[in-house]
Scaffold this motif. Sequence first.
Motif, short mmCIF file in Angstrom:
data_model
loop_
_atom_site.label_atom_id
_atom_site.label_comp_id
_atom_site.label_asym_id
_atom_site.label_seq_id
_atom_site.Cartn_x
_atom_site.Cartn_y
_atom_site.Cartn_z
N LEU A 181 -44.95 16.58 -86.67
CA LEU A 181 -44.91 15.19 -86.20
C LEU A 181 -46.31 14.70 -85.82
N ARG A 182 -47.15 15.59 -85.29
CA ARG A 182 -48.54 15.20 -85.02
C ARG A 182 -49.27 14.89 -86.32
N GLU A 183 -49.07 15.76 -87.32
CA GLU A 183 -49.69 15.51 -88.63
C GLU A 183 -49.21 14.20 -89.24
N ALA A 184 -47.97 13.83 -88.92
CA ALA A 184 -47.39 12.59 -89.46
C ALA A 184 -47.82 11.36 -88.65
N GLY A 185 -48.72 11.56 -87.70
CA GLY A 185 -49.26 10.41 -86.97
C GLY A 185 -48.45 9.99 -85.76
N CYS A 186 -47.62 10.90 -85.24
CA CYS A 186 -46.75 10.55 -84.11
C CYS A 186 -47.31 11.00 -82.76
N GLY A 187 -48.59 11.37 -82.70
CA GLY A 187 -49.15 11.93 -81.47
C GLY A 187 -49.04 11.04 -80.25
N GLU A 188 -49.06 9.73 -80.48
CA GLU A 188 -48.99 8.80 -79.34
C GLU A 188 -47.56 8.41 -78.96
N ARG A 189 -46.58 8.96 -79.69
CA ARG A 189 -45.19 8.64 -79.34
C ARG A 189 -44.78 9.37 -78.06
N PHE A 190 -43.82 8.79 -77.35
CA PHE A 190 -43.25 9.47 -76.19
C PHE A 190 -42.26 10.53 -76.63
N VAL A 191 -42.25 11.64 -75.90
CA VAL A 191 -41.25 12.69 -76.12
C VAL A 191 -40.54 12.95 -74.81
N ILE A 192 -39.22 12.96 -74.86
CA ILE A 192 -38.41 13.22 -73.67
C ILE A 192 -37.81 14.62 -73.79
N PHE A 193 -38.07 15.45 -72.78
CA PHE A 193 -37.44 16.76 -72.69
C PHE A 193 -36.31 16.64 -71.67
N ALA A 194 -35.08 16.71 -72.15
CA ALA A 194 -33.92 16.55 -71.26
C ALA A 194 -33.23 17.90 -71.16
N ARG A 195 -33.38 18.53 -69.99
CA ARG A 195 -32.82 19.88 -69.82
C ARG A 195 -31.55 19.80 -68.98
N ALA A 196 -30.51 20.54 -69.36
CA ALA A 196 -29.27 20.65 -68.59
C ALA A 196 -28.72 19.26 -68.25
N VAL A 197 -28.63 18.44 -69.29
CA VAL A 197 -28.24 17.04 -69.08
C VAL A 197 -26.90 16.94 -68.36
N SER A 198 -26.86 16.13 -67.33
CA SER A 198 -25.68 15.80 -66.52
C SER A 198 -25.23 16.94 -65.61
N ALA A 199 -25.89 18.11 -65.68
CA ALA A 199 -25.58 19.22 -64.77
C ALA A 199 -26.40 19.04 -63.48
N PRO A 200 -26.03 19.76 -62.42
CA PRO A 200 -26.76 19.59 -61.15
C PRO A 200 -28.25 19.89 -61.28
N ASP A 201 -28.62 20.79 -62.19
CA ASP A 201 -30.04 21.13 -62.35
C ASP A 201 -30.71 20.35 -63.48
N SER A 228 -42.21 4.44 -82.82
CA SER A 228 -43.59 4.03 -82.53
C SER A 228 -43.67 2.89 -81.52
N ALA A 229 -42.56 2.18 -81.31
CA ALA A 229 -42.57 1.04 -80.39
C ALA A 229 -42.06 1.39 -79.00
N THR A 230 -41.62 2.63 -78.81
CA THR A 230 -40.98 3.02 -77.55
C THR A 230 -41.96 2.89 -76.38
N ARG A 231 -41.47 2.34 -75.28
CA ARG A 231 -42.32 1.97 -74.16
C ARG A 231 -41.81 2.56 -72.86
N ARG A 232 -42.67 2.50 -71.85
CA ARG A 232 -42.28 2.89 -70.50
C ARG A 232 -42.24 1.66 -69.61
N VAL A 233 -41.22 1.58 -68.77
CA VAL A 233 -41.26 0.58 -67.69
C VAL A 233 -40.75 1.30 -66.44
N GLY A 234 -41.64 1.42 -65.44
CA GLY A 234 -41.30 2.21 -64.26
C GLY A 234 -40.97 3.62 -64.69
N ARG A 235 -39.86 4.17 -64.21
CA ARG A 235 -39.51 5.54 -64.58
C ARG A 235 -38.73 5.61 -65.89
N TRP A 236 -38.53 4.47 -66.53
CA TRP A 236 -37.67 4.41 -67.71
C TRP A 236 -38.47 4.43 -69.02
#
Lengths: 244, 244
Positions: A181-201, A228-236
């Motif tokens: 993905l870096r080679e494909a020019g996506c280095g500036e994109r946001f990546v979300i790591f979602a661990r144990a989604v909806s669990a207490p941890d 490529s258009a994904t943005r941040r607003v506050g914590r979102w």
Amino acid sequence: MTGTLTIAGLGPGDEALITPEVSAALAAATDIVGYAPYVARVRPRDGLTLHPSDNRVELQRAGDALQLASEGRHVVVVSSGDPGVFAMASAVFEALEEFPQWRELPIRVLPGVTAMLAAAASAGAPLGHDFCAINLSDNLKPWPVIEKRLRLAAEADFAIAMYNPRSASRPEGFGRALEILREAGCGERFVIFARAVSAPDQRIETVKLHEASPEMADMRTLVIVGNSATRRVGRWVYAPRHAR
Amino acid sequence: MTGTLTIAGLGPGDEALITPEVSAALAAATDIVGYAPYVARVRPRDGLTLHPSDNRVELQRAGDALQLASEGRHVVVVSSGDPGVFAMASAVFEALEEFPQWRELPIRVLPGVTAMLAAAASAGAPLGHDFCAINLSDNLKPWPVIEKRLRLAAEADFAIAMYNPRSASRPEGFGRALEILREAGCGERFVIFARAVSAPDQRIETVKLHEASPEMADMRTLVIVGNSATRRVGRWVYAPRHAR
């Protein structure tokens, strides 16, 4: 007595994300079949037999479930998330092709909240525009197919949900996916790591792709690469509805 | 008194597909905001104000919801399906960028069963392997972007879920989409037309892509194009877990 086979999704973990349709099926079941950690999410009760099994025996498990239903039992095959997304529904239909004698059994598939939807909701709305879902496990397909799909997904400017990014048996795949993905020019994109989604941890972490490293994902992580258009607003983090 | 804003998915139509998390949010709400047909799915009660609005006013609606929450109300913005998939969550975050004064409001996004998951479950498991979701509406993006994504999705051999395949204002787009996929060599793929998914008048129809015609979809239809390996077994359509 006619048996039934129901293939149900338990959602990502939180009981509040299990649909009433699935809860009703569990309440009416005589037998629960599935990978042990998912079967463990079903409350034991009188008249209910639990059949936990190991990982990577999907076809065997599907055959067992069909056999039980053919004997008149009311069987629920449980998956995490949605049963049709990288889960048990396909395995049951594969078994049905192999064993034509079971094709007349009453079968239902009950959808659920798949991990990427819960992960996206926790992070904001990164799947608010066109997106794709890729299973990074190469148990079931050659690794070059995964690489090709990642390149095409980047070119299409899809947000990319990656299921099973990292397994003990193949720790290097996810690092390679990030490289592609870096080679494909996506280095500036946001990546979300979602661990144990909806669990207490649950833990949600967002970085730029060029800052991401393979160790940030483990077997309980769902990864979403924004478009490529994904943005941040506050914590979102969110994908705007419009594209250029 | 502090208000709250919850962005919730009502699932595709059947009440049995609304998560308990969303039901609890609706029960605690003072105000429901959304496109009129979705607001109409919420049962009226004392102390609950319904704010139905027209289609295509998403940003205005999001601003109204944030305004109400800032006044101390407990507002639920309702979408059909999942709020993060071609629905209201992105619009709320866009409004939040425009109006920084509301960034401190407590906001939650509650996932739901998006239409493609319910459609897939009714048909079998056509999303059991890698797939993508494309919104065919060109209100929000130039049509050539849609064409490009369809071509790349075909090349990647993704199953393709098409949202909003056909609208009154742009009836020709879906026909063009079918043409592009035929040109891309997908004529022998299965196509599922899932209309009014999970509603009493649900209708699921599966044909080969070369047999598909634009009139088979309307505004209530979700279309899933299978990948090249997608098969039929009995009345079911599914994507095998393996790829070559």
